[in-house]
Design a protein around this motif. Structure first.
Motif, PDB file in Angstrom:
ATOM      1  N   ARG A  10      -8.019 -10.317   0.456  1.00 43.10           N
ATOM      2  CA  ARG A  10      -7.438  -9.388   1.422  1.00 43.10           C
ATOM      3  C   ARG A  10      -7.137  -8.032   0.775  1.00 43.10           C
ATOM      4  O   ARG A  10      -7.513  -6.986   1.291  1.00 43.10           O
ATOM      5  CB  ARG A  10      -6.159  -9.980   1.994  1.00 43.10           C
ATOM      6  N   VAL A  11      -6.483  -8.066  -0.380  1.00 43.50           N
ATOM      7  CA  VAL A  11      -6.127  -6.822  -1.068  1.00 43.50           C
ATOM      8  C   VAL A  11      -7.374  -6.104  -1.570  1.00 43.50           C
ATOM      9  O   VAL A  11      -7.520  -4.881  -1.423  1.00 43.50           O
ATOM     10  CB  VAL A  11      -5.163  -7.098  -2.236  1.00 43.50           C
ATOM     11  N   LEU A  35       4.773   1.673   1.721  1.00 45.00           N
ATOM     12  CA  LEU A  35       6.042   0.957   1.642  1.00 45.00           C
ATOM     13  C   LEU A  35       7.185   1.883   1.257  1.00 45.00           C
ATOM     14  O   LEU A  35       8.264   1.846   1.860  1.00 45.00           O
ATOM     15  CB  LEU A  35       5.918  -0.195   0.626  1.00 45.00           C
ATOM     16  N   VAL A  36       6.959   2.721   0.260  1.00 43.73           N
ATOM     17  CA  VAL A  36       7.994   3.672  -0.161  1.00 43.73           C
ATOM     18  C   VAL A  36       8.309   4.653   0.968  1.00 43.73           C
ATOM     19  O   VAL A  36       9.468   5.011   1.202  1.00 43.73           O
ATOM     20  CB  VAL A  36       7.553   4.425  -1.434  1.00 43.73           C
ATOM     21  N   HIS A  37       7.277   5.060   1.676  1.00 45.44           N
ATOM     22  CA  HIS A  37       7.421   6.014   2.772  1.00 45.44           C
ATOM     23  C   HIS A  37       8.108   5.398   3.996  1.00 45.44           C
ATOM     24  O   HIS A  37       8.611   6.107   4.855  1.00 45.44           O
ATOM     25  CB  HIS A  37       6.032   6.541   3.164  1.00 45.44           C
ATOM     26  N   GLY A  38       8.104   4.060   4.042  1.00 45.16           N
ATOM     27  CA  GLY A  38       8.685   3.381   5.195  1.00 45.16           C
ATOM     28  C   GLY A  38       7.732   3.236   6.351  1.00 45.16           C
ATOM     29  O   GLY A  38       8.134   3.038   7.501  1.00 45.16           O
ATOM     30  N   ARG A  39       6.452   3.304   6.045  1.00 42.02           N
ATOM     31  CA  ARG A  39       5.422   3.222   7.082  1.00 42.02           C
ATOM     32  C   ARG A  39       4.817   1.818   7.101  1.00 42.02           C
ATOM     33  O   ARG A  39       4.712   1.158   6.065  1.00 42.02           O
ATOM     34  CB  ARG A  39       4.336   4.267   6.789  1.00 42.02           C
ATOM     35  N   LYS A  40       4.399   1.369   8.262  1.00 45.40           N
ATOM     36  CA  LYS A  40       3.768   0.064   8.387  1.00 45.40           C
ATOM     37  C   LYS A  40       2.463   0.039   7.603  1.00 45.40           C
ATOM     38  O   LYS A  40       1.645   0.946   7.713  1.00 45.40           O
ATOM     39  CB  LYS A  40       3.502  -0.271   9.857  1.00 45.40           C
ATOM     40  N   THR A  41       2.255  -1.006   6.829  1.00 44.65           N
ATOM     41  CA  THR A  41       1.042  -1.121   6.016  1.00 44.65           C
ATOM     42  C   THR A  41      -0.132  -1.598   6.881  1.00 44.65           C
ATOM     43  O   THR A  41       0.049  -2.270   7.902  1.00 44.65           O
ATOM     44  CB  THR A  41       1.248  -2.098   4.850  1.00 44.65           C
ATOM     45  N   ASP A  42      -1.336  -1.261   6.435  1.00 36.80           N
ATOM     46  CA  ASP A  42      -2.538  -1.622   7.187  1.00 36.80           C
ATOM     47  C   ASP A  42      -2.851  -3.113   7.105  1.00 36.80           C
ATOM     48  O   ASP A  42      -3.525  -3.660   7.987  1.00 36.80           O
ATOM     49  CB  ASP A  42      -3.744  -0.838   6.664  1.00 36.80           C
ATOM     50  N   ILE A  43      -2.426  -3.750   6.023  1.00 35.85           N
ATOM     51  CA  ILE A  43      -2.652  -5.191   5.855  1.00 35.85           C
ATOM     52  C   ILE A  43      -1.312  -5.853   5.539  1.00 35.85           C
ATOM     53  O   ILE A  43      -0.374  -5.187   5.078  1.00 35.85           O
ATOM     54  CB  ILE A  43      -3.662  -5.488   4.723  1.00 35.85           C
ATOM     55  N   PRO A  44      -1.179  -7.165   5.775  1.00 34.74           N
ATOM     56  CA  PRO A  44       0.075  -7.852   5.442  1.00 34.74           C
ATOM     57  C   PRO A  44       0.393  -7.709   3.955  1.00 34.74           C
ATOM     58  O   PRO A  44      -0.474  -7.867   3.105  1.00 34.74           O
ATOM     59  CB  PRO A  44      -0.211  -9.310   5.808  1.00 34.74           C
ATOM     60  N   ALA A  45       1.660  -7.421   3.640  1.00 34.65           N
ATOM     61  CA  ALA A  45       2.045  -7.190   2.248  1.00 34.65           C
ATOM     62  C   ALA A  45       3.260  -7.995   1.812  1.00 34.65           C
ATOM     63  O   ALA A  45       3.619  -7.964   0.637  1.00 34.65           O
ATOM     64  CB  ALA A  45       2.319  -5.697   2.036  1.00 34.65           C
ATOM     65  N   ALA A  71      -7.259  -0.927  -7.094  1.00 35.70           N
ATOM     66  CA  ALA A  71      -6.455   0.266  -7.366  1.00 35.70           C
ATOM     67  C   ALA A  71      -6.133   1.087  -6.120  1.00 35.70           C
ATOM     68  O   ALA A  71      -4.967   1.399  -5.850  1.00 35.70           O
ATOM     69  CB  ALA A  71      -7.154   1.138  -8.399  1.00 35.70           C
ATOM     70  N   CYS A  72      -7.142   1.470  -5.365  1.00 36.57           N
ATOM     71  CA  CYS A  72      -6.896   2.353  -4.217  1.00 36.57           C
ATOM     72  C   CYS A  72      -6.077   1.661  -3.129  1.00 36.57           C
ATOM     73  O   CYS A  72      -5.161   2.255  -2.555  1.00 36.57           O
ATOM     74  CB  CYS A  72      -8.222   2.860  -3.651  1.00 36.57           C
ATOM     75  N   GLY A  73      -6.390   0.402  -2.857  1.00 37.44           N
ATOM     76  CA  GLY A  73      -5.623  -0.328  -1.863  1.00 37.44           C
ATOM     77  C   GLY A  73      -4.179  -0.518  -2.281  1.00 37.44           C
ATOM     78  O   GLY A  73      -3.254  -0.385  -1.471  1.00 37.44           O
ATOM     79  N   SER A  74      -3.960  -0.821  -3.570  1.00 39.10           N
ATOM     80  CA  SER A  74      -2.600  -1.002  -4.072  1.00 39.10           C
ATOM     81  C   SER A  74      -1.822   0.305  -4.016  1.00 39.10           C
ATOM     82  O   SER A  74      -0.635   0.326  -3.662  1.00 39.10           O
ATOM     83  CB  SER A  74      -2.640  -1.521  -5.515  1.00 39.10           C
TER      84      SER A  74
END
Length: 419
Positions: free
Chosen positions: A111-112, A399-409, A389-392
């Motif tokens: 997934r990642v 996450l730091v920004h407080g925005r919903k991630t594109d994939i489950p984290a 790297a890019c996905g991470s």
């Protein structure tokens, strides 16, 4: 928000890039004189979502015993030393060596990695970044029926994760990689992963760092990170060789050194430095060289074309933080390359070693550090730091920004190791 990223490898640099794109004020601190000079420097060069598999598999205990009886070409080496961290890591790996854990861990890694490949594609197109990159897929080479049987099991997980793949006959392998023609007698079959790519992670990291600087990111090089100052639930500063630095949020992306930094805060990261080796070989004969990238399952070696060079990488060595170059490990890399290709100048090859930050379940640790409201983790990528790297970087920035991630984290955090 002011953010400090600790570590200027490929993970720290991509984290800084995506944070800057979201409008944050970012500073990256690293002890090296430039970005990407440690584990990102000379890895195997593969961006390989389809090859994202945990070490911990049901077959690992049996294979480990077999490998330890080998000499130069052994994919696994455990140095004899009293090392409680190593013993704990091995114990945790063995706990994951069952079919149920393997299925969960591999699906999580896929997934990642698949998300990260998509992020890399988008980034490359948006800013026109080049890094000796090729988008021609990867072929996993099998020499025995047992290897082929295991591949068929992995193909089920690939299908469940919607990862495109194809089992190739030997003639089909040669059609894609004609440089293997003289080695066709060694091969049984191959697993082709068309979505996989290759490229030089070091060049990528350095060029992306330059682009990040243009967005306002500051890089503090030649600066040793000594520790974190914290209250009960908040980091207040980073102690370095250049003094104290303060921010609103802190991201730890220090690879194998992340556990050492965080242990004084009471955070135990299940990350162990697993040593890898590589050869960077000048290309001498196009007809006996890879066009893209292949993996030799027998020796656990990756062979990748990077422009006019060939990168050969492999070996998992448990030896603490030692970075001594072992002559035996070089011989194993040369053996795999010579048997399969041979179109390079081995005498002029550059021999390198780096420490991969490995977790027992194979998945990186991405997310908030438990107990601290402004401390974040983006580390523990093992052999797949370049792949993920890019996905991470995108995930931690969201996450730091407080925005919903594109994939489950949620299952990527350190919390998955807490009962």
């Amino acid at each position: 928000m002011k953010v400090l990223v600790l570590g200027a490898g490929v993970i720290g640099t991509t984290s800084a890039w995506y944070l800057a794109k979201l409008g944050h004020e970012v500073t990256v601190i690293d002890r090296q004189p430039a970005p990407g000079l440690e584990t990102s420097f000379a890895n195997a060069g593969q961006v390989s979502p389809g090859y994202s598999s945990p070490w911990a598999s049901p077959a690992l205990p049996r294979l480990a015993l077999k490998w330890m009886l080998q000499h130069n070409a052994s994919p696994l080496v455990i140095r004899k030393r009293f090392d409680l961290a190593m013993f704990r890591f091995i114990q945790q790996v063995l706990k994951n060596c069952n079919a149920h854990a393997y299925s969960i861990n591999k699906a999580r890694m896929l997934r990642v990695a698949d998300y990260s490949r998509d992020c890399l594609d988008t980034l490359r197109e948006e800013i026109g970044l080049t890094y000796d990159d090729r988008q021609r897929g990867l072929i996993h080479l099998f020499r025995t029926d047992k290897q082929l049987d295991k591949a068929r099991q992995d193909m089920k997980l690939l299908a469940e994760s919607n990862i495109e793949h194809q089992l190739l006959t030997v003639p089909q392998i040669l059609a894609r990689e004609p440089g293997l023609t003289h080695a066709q007698g060694l091969l049984k079959a191959g697993l082709y992963l068309p979505g996989d790519q290759s490229g030089d992670a070091h060049i990528f990291t350095q060029r992306l760092a330059k682009r990040a600087e243009a967005l306002g990111v500051k890089f503090l090089y030649n600066t040793t990170i000594k520790g974190l100052d914290a209250t009960v639930d908040e980091v207040v500063s980073v102690r370095t060789s250049a003094g104290h630095f303060r921010a609103e949020s802190y991201i730890v992306s220090m690879g194998s050194y992340s556990p050492l930094l965080l242990k004084p805060l009471g955070l135990r990261l299940p990350i162990y430095p697993v040593k890898g080796y590589s050869l960077t070989i000048p290309l001498t004969d196009e007809t006996h060289a890879p066009l893209s990238t292949v993996n030799d399952e027998s020796y656990k070696v990756a062979i990748t074309r990077l422009g006019n060079r060939i990168r050969v990488g492999g070996t998992a060595e448990l030896a603490g933080y030692s970075q001594r170059l072992s002559p035996d490990r070089r011989a194993g890399l040369e053996l795999s390359f010579s048997e399969l290709f041979g179109g390079g100048d081995l005498a002029s090859a550059k021999y390198w070693t780096g420490l991969r930050p490995c977790t027992p379940d194979g998945t990186p640790i991405i997310g908030a550090a438990p107990g601290f409201k402004n401390l974040w983790l983006n580390t523990g990528h093992g052999t797949l730091g370049w792949t993920m790297a890019c996905g991470s970087g995108r995930l931690i920035a969201d996450l730091v920004h407080g925005r919903k991630t594109d994939i489950p984290a949620l299952d990527l955090t350190l919390g998955r190791y807490t009962p």
